[in-house]
Write a protein that holds these residues in place. Structure first.
Motif, PDB file in Angstrom:
ATOM      1  N   THR A  52     -68.318 -45.428   8.884  1.00  0.00           N
ATOM      2  CA  THR A  52     -67.596 -44.221   9.292  1.00  0.00           C
ATOM      3  C   THR A  52     -68.522 -43.015   9.375  1.00  0.00           C
ATOM      4  O   THR A  52     -68.139 -41.967   9.891  1.00  0.00           O
ATOM      5  CB  THR A  52     -66.461 -43.896   8.306  1.00  0.00           C
ATOM      6  OG1 THR A  52     -67.025 -43.722   6.987  1.00  0.00           O
ATOM      7  CG2 THR A  52     -65.426 -45.012   8.264  1.00  0.00           C
ATOM      8  N   THR A  75     -63.118 -48.078  16.956  1.00  0.00           N
ATOM      9  CA  THR A  75     -62.086 -47.062  16.780  1.00  0.00           C
ATOM     10  C   THR A  75     -61.151 -47.430  15.629  1.00  0.00           C
ATOM     11  O   THR A  75     -61.187 -48.552  15.107  1.00  0.00           O
ATOM     12  CB  THR A  75     -61.254 -46.921  18.057  1.00  0.00           C
ATOM     13  OG1 THR A  75     -60.517 -48.151  18.266  1.00  0.00           O
ATOM     14  CG2 THR A  75     -62.135 -46.651  19.273  1.00  0.00           C
ATOM     15  N   ASP A  76     -60.299 -46.480  15.268  1.00  0.00           N
ATOM     16  CA  ASP A  76     -59.283 -46.759  14.249  1.00  0.00           C
ATOM     17  C   ASP A  76     -58.422 -47.953  14.647  1.00  0.00           C
ATOM     18  O   ASP A  76     -58.082 -48.800  13.807  1.00  0.00           O
ATOM     19  CB  ASP A  76     -58.389 -45.530  14.054  1.00  0.00           C
ATOM     20  CG  ASP A  76     -59.114 -44.382  13.364  1.00  0.00           C
ATOM     21  OD1 ASP A  76     -60.146 -44.643  12.709  1.00  0.00           O
ATOM     22  OD2 ASP A  76     -58.665 -43.239  13.475  1.00  0.00           O
ATOM     23  N   GLU A  91     -64.577 -39.433  15.595  1.00  0.00           N
ATOM     24  CA  GLU A  91     -64.871 -39.703  17.003  1.00  0.00           C
ATOM     25  C   GLU A  91     -66.372 -39.688  17.276  1.00  0.00           C
ATOM     26  O   GLU A  91     -66.877 -40.456  18.103  1.00  0.00           O
ATOM     27  CB  GLU A  91     -64.167 -38.666  17.898  1.00  0.00           C
ATOM     28  CG  GLU A  91     -62.658 -38.837  18.009  1.00  0.00           C
ATOM     29  CD  GLU A  91     -61.898 -38.416  16.753  1.00  0.00           C
ATOM     30  OE1 GLU A  91     -62.518 -37.760  15.872  1.00  0.00           O
ATOM     31  OE2 GLU A  91     -60.709 -38.739  16.641  1.00  0.00           O
ATOM     32  N   HIS A 105     -59.986 -42.425   8.410  1.00  0.00           N
ATOM     33  CA  HIS A 105     -60.222 -42.199   9.836  1.00  0.00           C
ATOM     34  C   HIS A 105     -61.697 -42.388  10.181  1.00  0.00           C
ATOM     35  O   HIS A 105     -62.581 -41.951   9.441  1.00  0.00           O
ATOM     36  CB  HIS A 105     -59.776 -40.782  10.209  1.00  0.00           C
ATOM     37  CG  HIS A 105     -60.153 -40.344  11.586  1.00  0.00           C
ATOM     38  ND1 HIS A 105     -59.746 -41.025  12.722  1.00  0.00           N
ATOM     39  CD2 HIS A 105     -60.921 -39.300  12.023  1.00  0.00           C
ATOM     40  CE1 HIS A 105     -60.233 -40.408  13.784  1.00  0.00           C
ATOM     41  NE2 HIS A 105     -60.954 -39.370  13.398  1.00  0.00           N
ATOM     42  N   THR A 156     -55.953 -45.833   4.588  1.00  0.00           N
ATOM     43  CA  THR A 156     -56.908 -46.020   5.666  1.00  0.00           C
ATOM     44  C   THR A 156     -57.665 -44.722   5.934  1.00  0.00           C
ATOM     45  O   THR A 156     -57.068 -43.646   6.007  1.00  0.00           O
ATOM     46  CB  THR A 156     -56.206 -46.484   6.949  1.00  0.00           C
ATOM     47  OG1 THR A 156     -55.567 -47.741   6.694  1.00  0.00           O
ATOM     48  CG2 THR A 156     -57.201 -46.648   8.085  1.00  0.00           C
TER      49      THR A 156
END
Length: 286
Positions: A17, A70-71, A61, A58, A56
């Motif tokens: 992430t 992506t998520d 972007e 994020h 969860t």
């Protein structure tokens, strides 16, 4: 050349992430095990990033733009807590190898194991960082560049005149060597950046994502100034200064470079001017 192994060696890479070992999470892991008999096994897993409460996390972007995950891609995938036993069993007692792994991948993998209470000991493992071999054997010093590009030895290295003239020669040699050569950017675009044009070379060699000269302050996709370090990493300066104005005062008094403080002062002034303009508009409308 076949690897000389007395126990398995696992090459691995993480997609995450972000790049903060203390707060970011794995979203994909690839493990490639080479056994002493030279047979191989590969395990690739997508991971749903979760916080300590199991919620969860994020995927920013800006990070998705790099690895494409992506998520939605991990929404139905197991969390690291669920996958930890499988990953630990696959690795077993193997040594670990990767690219820049000692600085990032190994610490983050261990961090994830620690977060979920999964035993994973490094004490008896060998850690092999391929990037370190590359950087140590192919040194990125001016002397090494002069030898590589100009096929000459740099005499009197670290004297200003010798270093300056060598740098000039290296640039001219680079222009010859890379004329028409393709470069693949992080976003996947391919172009030929090394051209005999100073504006183009400046764009290629300057980090445009930095707002200051040292990278403490960067830009987000909206070209807003953001922190690249510390507890407010990823947040805009305006957001932080609005809720914690003392942070501005601390940074201005701390031992940060003047180029960083210039950016801080500019943002602070912009916020103050906006507030004054808003007040004027308010009183004019009363």
């Amino acid at each position: 050349m076949l690897l000389n192994l007395t126990r398995p060696l696992v090459f691995f890479d993480l997609e995450t992430t972000g790049v903060n070992v203390g707060s970011d999470h794995i979203v994909e892991i690839c493990l490639h095990k080479v056994n002493p008999d030279h047979t191989t096994e590969t395990l690739v897993l997508r991971v749903r990033p979760t916080d300590a409460m199991g919620r969860t996390v994020h995927i920013p972007e800006v990070t998705t733009a790099i690895h494409g995950i992506t998520d939605a891609d991990v929404a139905d995938k197991p969390s690291f807590r669920e996958l930890a036993p499988t990953i630990a069993e696959f690795i077993g007692d193997a040594d670990l190898a990767g690219y820049n792994s000692n600085k990032f991948d190994v610490p983050l993998l261990v961090e994830e194991f620690l977060r979920v209470g999964q035993p994973f000991d490094l004490k008896c493992r060998h850690l092999i960082d391929v990037q370190n071999i590359f950087h140590k054997m192919e040194q990125r010093t001016l002397k090494a560049a002069y030898r590589f590009y100009c096929d000459k030895e740099l005499e009197n290295a670290h004297s200003a005149d010798a270093d300056t003239l060598a740098t000039c020669e290296v640039l001219m040699a680079q222009l010859d060597r890379y004329q028409g050569a393709d470069y693949t950017a992080p976003d996947g675009s391919v172009y030929q950046p090394v051209v005999n044009d100073m504006e183009a070379l400046s764009r290629f060699t300057t980090n445009s994502q930095w707002a200051d000269l040292v990278g403490h302050i960067g830009y987000d996709k909206q070209h807003r100034e953001i922190f690249n370090f510390g507890k407010h990493k990823g947040k805009t300066l305006e957001e932080v200064f609005s809720i914690e104005p003392a942070y501005y005062d601390w940074m201005m008094k701390a031992d940060f470079p003047l180029s960083t403080k210039e950016v801080l002062a500019m943002v602070w002034k912009r916020m103050r001017d906006k507030k004054l303009n808003d007040l004027k508009l308010h009183f004019n409308n009363v």
